[in-house]
Design a protein around this motif. Structure first.
Motif, PDB file in Angstrom:
ATOM      1  N   PRO A 193      -7.837  -3.813   4.700  1.00 13.36           N
ATOM      2  CA  PRO A 193      -6.732  -4.769   4.531  1.00 13.36           C
ATOM      3  C   PRO A 193      -5.395  -4.211   5.021  1.00 13.36           C
ATOM      4  CG  PRO A 193      -7.714  -4.162   2.391  1.00 13.36           C
ATOM      5  CD  PRO A 193      -8.598  -3.617   3.459  1.00 13.36           C
ATOM      6  N   ASP A 194      -5.207  -2.900   4.969  1.00 16.74           N
ATOM      7  CA  ASP A 194      -3.967  -2.325   5.485  1.00 16.74           C
ATOM      8  C   ASP A 194      -3.798  -2.589   6.979  1.00 16.74           C
ATOM      9  OD1 ASP A 194      -3.473  -1.428   2.982  1.00 16.74           O
ATOM     10  OD2 ASP A 194      -3.680   0.719   3.444  1.00 16.74           O
ATOM     11  N   ALA A 246      -3.493   5.191 -11.591  1.00 22.03           N
ATOM     12  CA  ALA A 246      -3.339   3.793 -11.199  1.00 22.03           C
ATOM     13  C   ALA A 246      -4.449   2.962 -11.822  1.00 22.03           C
ATOM     14  CB  ALA A 246      -3.391   3.679  -9.689  1.00 22.03           C
ATOM     15  N   THR A 247      -4.086   1.729 -12.190  1.00 26.64           N
ATOM     16  CA  THR A 247      -5.098   0.783 -12.641  1.00 26.64           C
ATOM     17  C   THR A 247      -5.147  -0.367 -11.649  1.00 26.64           C
ATOM     18  OG1 THR A 247      -4.818   1.382 -14.935  1.00 26.64           O
ATOM     19  CG2 THR A 247      -5.808  -0.763 -14.482  1.00 26.64           C
ATOM     20  N   ILE A 248      -6.337  -0.649 -11.168  1.00 30.56           N
ATOM     21  CA  ILE A 248      -6.513  -1.606 -10.086  1.00 30.56           C
ATOM     22  C   ILE A 248      -7.491  -2.680 -10.540  1.00 30.56           C
ATOM     23  CG2 ILE A 248      -7.293  -1.879  -7.704  1.00 30.56           C
ATOM     24  CD1 ILE A 248      -6.769   1.214  -7.412  1.00 30.56           C
ATOM     25  N   ARG A 249      -7.135  -3.929 -10.268  1.00 29.76           N
ATOM     26  CA  ARG A 249      -8.052  -5.034 -10.574  1.00 29.76           C
ATOM     27  C   ARG A 249      -9.063  -5.193  -9.442  1.00 29.76           C
ATOM     28  NH1 ARG A 249      -6.774  -9.743 -13.393  1.00 29.76           N
ATOM     29  NH2 ARG A 249      -5.921  -8.182 -14.824  1.00 29.76           N
ATOM     30  N   ARG A 267      -6.801   0.893  -3.732  1.00 32.06           N
ATOM     31  CA  ARG A 267      -6.740  -0.560  -3.618  1.00 32.06           C
ATOM     32  C   ARG A 267      -8.069  -1.179  -4.029  1.00 32.06           C
ATOM     33  NH1 ARG A 267      -6.378  -0.254   2.407  1.00 32.06           N
ATOM     34  NH2 ARG A 267      -8.178   0.937   1.734  1.00 32.06           N
ATOM     35  N   GLU A 268      -8.055  -2.476  -4.174  1.00 29.01           N
ATOM     36  CA  GLU A 268      -9.274  -3.189  -4.534  1.00 29.01           C
ATOM     37  C   GLU A 268     -10.391  -2.920  -3.518  1.00 29.01           C
ATOM     38  OE1 GLU A 268      -9.089  -7.443  -4.124  1.00 29.01           O
ATOM     39  OE2 GLU A 268     -10.409  -7.732  -5.855  1.00 29.01           O
ATOM     40  N   ILE A 297     -14.285  -1.897  -4.124  1.00 27.01           N
ATOM     41  CA  ILE A 297     -15.418  -2.697  -3.630  1.00 27.01           C
ATOM     42  C   ILE A 297     -16.394  -1.785  -2.892  1.00 27.01           C
ATOM     43  CG2 ILE A 297     -16.054  -4.493  -1.962  1.00 27.01           C
ATOM     44  CD1 ILE A 297     -13.407  -5.922  -2.762  1.00 27.01           C
ATOM     45  N   GLU A 298     -15.844  -0.880  -2.112  1.00 25.85           N
ATOM     46  CA  GLU A 298     -16.716   0.066  -1.407  1.00 25.85           C
ATOM     47  C   GLU A 298     -17.508   0.929  -2.388  1.00 25.85           C
ATOM     48  OE1 GLU A 298     -15.030   3.211   1.227  1.00 25.85           O
ATOM     49  OE2 GLU A 298     -16.869   2.824   2.348  1.00 25.85           O
TER      50      GLU A 298
END
Lengths: 337, 806
Positions: free
Chosen positions: A287-288, B413-416, B467-468, B472-473
């Motif tokens: 996405p970046d 960090a907390t990521i949704r 990041r999200e 996902i990965e």
């Protein structure tokens, strides 16, 4: 005075003479002697008027029949003699038909070009455009927009060739900057491949070269998932290596894709060993990277992939040494004509 | 990274065979380059033949000075008689016994043998014979309570399998055994044993600050520096189990202290360094940028000069370590060391990488630091190493820890991560419960959230998972991609070749059809090519893009011409007795321009070597400029271009046997005979001729639109031949041009088909025969019209070129 009884012997003599003639000249002499103007048969025919009226009919009819028979024999004999003469003339023109035919030039398209064209055709059929871009490229397109962090080893002068006197300008280490430029120029849906020369600061050996060839691809659209990437890669592997190729998609890491994968194929080498071989790298566009080109990463997803043409050529055609591809040695080049 | 499976098993009992484990790791993102069986082969019950034994008696062999005859208890009814040559074989030892039938590494199965008349039914093994690290100077002296007869593999790591892992650059946490153990836990679900990082008692005298001072002058390059001091150290060999693990992991055992630092690095991924405190000036630790040219002699015996962009760990006087890379000889721990300083630090990754590259010095340590390690990690490693130093080296830990932390680490960090998004990206449905379980096993904090999970990132993964998409990965790769469906995007692309790409492809194919072989040559070339090509000193083509960091002078500048590469290839072919041939290349040249470069696409062809009679029916034509012209014309026809030749003056061609090819105002290429001096410069045996076509020029000159039909089928097409005498300097192409212009439109073509020079036409004169093709599509011409058209041409030739009829 000739009589009816004289005709049959004359005819038989004439036919015998025709039969005996074994050259066209002898045949002509026989014609003159037996049906020529001064021949006995001709004289009988010309003397018919002097015969008794009762004899004229039978003698004329018989003499004419005799002449026609002789002339028919002459024609047949002439045809036969001419056919013999032509046959003899053709037979005399013999040669060695195993000698080589006239030469037509036989050059060759380079193996790398053949592989590239093959892949280009595969992707053209799937609706991809072919994009070209600069090989002397700026830092932004080479690295930054591809999410390669500052300080990443790929940016270091030990990995990448820089141009003297031009800040950050380098020989592209992959064809990915072409994808960035393609995204800068167009909005999705975007299906594009970028084949071309790339440069990395590797010393030359059997499996490394500071200059080699890649084909990378990019698809950006709504609703694309890893499943579409997998399908695309599997299609390519099948086209390249056969429909029954065994494959595995395994996770890997690249800065510009997330998740990243490698496609492995089962390959039997020249020595008969069956190996899992890394054929290409790929992944869902990070996405970046969409951020750098102003695409909405929530709306669009995409995938990217890249493969080494030299490596594919080496594996598929059993080359032991990468350098063969770059030496211009005709003994090599002509093997792939 | 080399992962000994015996070590891994201490943390995760995965229950898989090496090959299955390798496959599971590969399918979850840790590529396995090799599965290597070390030491004693385990297959076929071989391990049953290796036992713990006790030497009951050891007597001198009657017939050999160096042999001893031992009676060894291996747990059987009666002891075995074993002949042994090791100097340390003696009664009372607990030893490693190989029984007849045993297969030692790299050897045939052991039999019962007779040595100098005494039967020996077994063998007492040394470390090296078992494939273990050791000097091979004697048999193994086991330190175990295990009774004789115990399987040797239960007390000694005589079986080891190593996985050679390719750790991707985003996962420095997997450059430690425990990091990989976590991966195995995540993939298999087998429990992960905790890493014991408890501190040993600090019962040394005083306080660390009394013994050594710490100053970090470059906190930007060293965000954390921690150190502890130890006294009472006894340096010696480390225990066999530790040596065995280090050796399996590819590191040479050195001494207990050094081995502990390496062991903890291999376990945690955090490199450590031990100094001899008594050899440090001060004693002080100063973390600073090196001085310009400041010398240090590293452990490998090399004297190296540092520079101010490098970080050094110094004492009060001089550099003791090139930070994160390698220590100096003179403060190294040695046999006499009793007081230690143990360092655990975090360094700036790019600085370590740059320094390592600049010095050409890579180490296990630099390979980890260059990826950037978190500031929390030194603490963990320091505690584990401290305990091992106390347990294995007799050390007493001095209370206190020197610790500078430039800035507190960021809060986790907390990521949704949204379930819908996960499934949309991966193309499979992964239940949220599976995602929760996967992320938990990987060490993330996980909490349920609307539509997905809120995930907290542990410090080990801070740089990698931000990041999200990264989460996902994680979920996807542990699940594996085998059941991702195989789909193709719906066809929406506008797939096509550009006209330029299409032309390049057609030209390539035509060149091959003309008998030329396509070559691919390096696009960076020697700068001296300009000299070899006889470029004048002020020739603009000497202006090249120069590489700042070329591999060699042979690959120093970007090419301005493709001919040198082809000339080199021709020379190479001729060295292999291919004296005659034709090569071509389609590619780019590079000239400095603007911010980047002016990259232009060309086709270059080189026909080299003397004509060779290769066919029984005829002689080859000359390899001269007209041959090259014929090749050029055949190539140009691909683009629908019929170029005219004009004089040209390239220094690398024969001065008067070369031409520029133009279609109207557009230059499309050049042909010529290669200058003999250029041939000599490249070691090419001539003659050689070349064609260079500018693909952009060809495209510009190419007729546009579809070719249109003309009716030349239902009408007669007439030809008229004109022989004229002109001055020798008059180019044939000029006559042709005049004929085409003057005869238009009825004269559709004019071509020279004969040429005569000699006494009959006079000195300085030449006779040229032109054939005119005369027709009008769709209409039959009268004889008068044809004659008039021919006359018009004749008159124009006379008027413009003084051509006399012959």
């Amino acid at each position: 005075m000739a009589t009816l009884d004289d005709i049959a012997p004359l005819r038989d003599q004439a036919l015998a003479a025709v039969d005996a003639a074994d050259t066209l000249d002898a045949l002509e002499a026989a014609r003159v002697a037996h049906v020529g103007r001064k021949s006995p048969l001709a004289e009988i025919l010309s003397g018919i008027g002097r015969l008794e009226p009762a004899e004229r009919g039978p003698v004329g009819k018989t003499a004419n029949e005799a002449r026609k028979a002789v002339e028919a024999a002459l024609t047949a004999r002439k045809d036969a003699l001419e056919a013999d003469a032509m046959g003899a003339a053709l037979a005399a023109d013999d040669t060695d038909i195993t000698l080589p035919g006239d030469p037509h030039p036989a050059g060759a398209v380079h193996l790398l070009t053949q592989v590239r064209w093959e892949l280009e055709d595969i992707f053209l059929a799937m609706g991809y455009r072919i994009a070209d871009g600069p090989e002397v490229e700026d830092e932004y397109h080479n690295f930054t927009a591809l999410n390669v962090a500052e300080g990443h080893p790929a940016r270091s002068p030990s990995d990448t060739f820089y141009v003297r006197g031009r800040d950050g300008v380098a020989l592209r280490p992959q064809t990915s900057p072409v994808q960035i430029r393609a995204m800068e120029e167009a909005r999705p849906p975007l299906y594009v491949i970028s084949p071309g020369v790339v440069y990395r600061r590797d010393d030359v050996d059997a499996t490394h070269s500071p200059m080699f060839h890649q084909l990378e691809g990019l698809a950006v659209d709504e609703g694309l998932s890893l499943a579409h990437l997998k399908g695309t890669l599997v299609h390519v592997a099948r086209e390249l290596l056969g429909d029954d190729v065994e494959y595995a998609l395994r996770p890997h890491f690249f800065p510009f894709t997330e998740p990243s994968v490698e496609l492995y194929v089962r390959w039997v080498d020249k020595r008969g060993r069956s190996l899992w071989l890394e054929l290409l790298g790929a992944g869902m566009v990070d996405p970046d990277v969409f951020g750098f080109v102003g695409y909405d990463a929530e709306r669009y997803t995409g995938f990217a992939f890249g493969m080494g043409l030299d490596r594919i050529a080496m594996v598929r055609h059993g080359l032991p040494d990468l350098r063969l591809l770059l030496e211009g040695d005709v003994r090599f080049l002509e093997q792939f004509a | 990274m080399r992962l000994p499976l015996g070590w891994l098993a201490e943390y995760v009992d995965h229950g898989l065979g090496p090959d299955d484990l390798a496959e599971r790791l590969a399918d979850s993102g840790t590529a396995v380059e090799d599965v290597e069986a070390l030491r004693v082969p385990a297959a076929g019950g071989n391990l049953d033949h290796f036992r713990v034994g006790r030497v009951l008696e050891a007597e001198q062999h009657p017939n050999a000075d160096r042999l001893r005859v031992c009676r060894v208890d291996v747990g059987e009814e009666s002891p075995r008689r074993i002949v042994c040559g090791a100097p340390n074989a003696r009664a009372g030892l607990t030893v490693a016994v190989a029984l007849p039938g045993a297969v030692l590494p790299g050897r045939e199965p052991l039999g019962t043998v007779t040595l100098r008349g005494v039967e020996s039914s077994g063998m007492l093994c040394s470390e090296t014979e078992l494939g273990l690290p050791g000097d091979g100077g004697g048999i193994v002296e086991l330190d175990t309570d295990a009774p004789p007869g115990t399987r040797l593999s239960d007390v000694l790591p005589i079986v080891e399998t190593v996985l050679d892992l390719e750790i991707t650059s985003n996962r420095p946490d997997c450059l430690g055994v425990y990091g990989v153990a976590r991966e195995v836990h995540a993939v298999t679900g087998a429990p992960l044993a905790p890493l014991d990082d408890s501190d040993p008692p600090a019962d040394g005298d005083g306080e660390v600050g009394d013994l050594v001072t710490l100053t970090v002058e470059a906190p930007d390059l060293c965000p954390r520096y921690m150190a502890r001091a130890f006294t009472g150290v006894t340096v010696g060999p480390s225990p066999a189990w530790m040596q065995a693990r280090l050796a399996a992991a590819g590191m040479r055992p050195i001494s207990n202290v050094v081995d502990v630092t390496n062991y903890v690095m291999l376990l945690t991924g955090q490199p450590l360094h031990a100094f001899d405190l008594d050899r440090m000036a001060g004693p002080a630790v100063v973390v600073r940028r090196a001085g310009d040219g400041e010398p240090v002699t590293t452990l490998d015996g090399q004297r190296r000069a540092l520079s101010p962009d490098m970080l050094a760990i110094c004492d009060a006087e001089r550099p003791c370590v090139i930070a994160g890379i390698m220590g100096a000889e003179d403060v190294e721990v040695n046999d006499g060391t009793t007081r230690l300083l143990l360092e655990a630090a975090a360094f700036d990754g790019p600085t370590i990488l740059r320094t390592s590259l600049a010095l050409g010095l890579r180490s296990e340590s630099s390979g980890r630091f260059e990826k950037g390690l978190p500031v929390e990690l030194p603490e963990r490693a320091l505690r584990i190493a401290s305990r091992l130093l106390v347990e294995l080296c007799g050390a007493r830990m001095v209370p206190g820890t020197l610790d500078t932390l430039a800035a507190p680490p960021p809060a986790p960090a907390t990521i949704r991560v949204r379930t819908a998004r996960t499934n949309a990206v991966l193309g499979i449905d992964i239940p949220v419960a599976e995602a929760r379980e996967t992320l938990t096993r990987l060490g993330f904090g996980v909490a349920d959230a609307p539509g997905g999970l809120d995930v907290t990132v542990p410090f080990e993964r801070r740089d990698d998972v931000t990041r999200e998409a990264d989460l996902i990965e994680e979920v996807g790769r542990i699940h594996g991609y085998a059941d991702v469906p195989v789909l193709l995007p719906r066809l929406v692309g506008d797939g096509r070749r550009t006209p330029a790409q299409a032309l390049a492809r057609r030209l390539t194919r035509r060149a091959a059809d003309l008998g030329l072989h396509e070559a691919v040559t390096y696009r960076f070339v020697p700068e001296a090519d300009a000299d070899l090509m006889r470029m004048a000193a002020d020739d603009p083509r000497r202006d090249v893009l120069t590489l700042a960091n070329p591999i060699s002078e042979e690959m120093a500048v970007m090419r301005r011409s493709m001919l040198p590469g082809l000339l080199r290839a021709a020379a190479r072919n001729q060295r292999h007795q291919r004296m005659t041939g034709g090569l071509f290349e389609v590619g780019r040249t590079y000239a400095p321009a603007g911010d980047l470069a002016d990259e232009r696409e060309f086709l270059a062809a080189l026909m080299f070597g003397p004509p060779v009679r290769e066919h029984w029916r005829g002689d080859p034509g000359d390899n001269d400029v007209f041959h090259a012209l014929g090749v050029a014309n055949a190539l140009c026809r691909v683009a629908g271009v019929r170029p005219d030749a004009a004089p040209n003056a390239a220094p690398y061609f024969h001065p008067v046997r070369q031409a520029r090819l133009a279609a109207g105002d557009v230059t499309v290429g050049w042909v010529g005979e290669v200058h003999p001096r250029v041939l000599a410069n490249f070691d090419v045996t001539g003659p050689a001729t070349a064609v260079v076509l500018d693909l952009a020029g060809l495209r510009a000159a190419a007729p546009s639109g579809a070719a249109q039909y003309e009716d030349l089928l239902s009408v007669p097409v007439s030809t008229r031949d004109l022989a004229v005498v002109v001055g020798r300097a008059t180019p044939a192409a000029a006559l042709v041009a005049t004929a085409r212009t003057a005869g238009a439109p009825l004269v559709r073509d004019a071509a020279v088909f004969d040429r005569y020079e000699g006494a009959q036409v006079g000195e300085g004169r030449v006779s040229l025969a032109l054939r005119l093709t005369i027709a009008d599509p769709g209409r039959t011409l009268t004889d008068d019209e044809i004659a008039a058209a021919a006359a018009a041409v004749r008159d124009a030739l006379a008027a413009e070129h003084g051509a006399e009829p012959r």
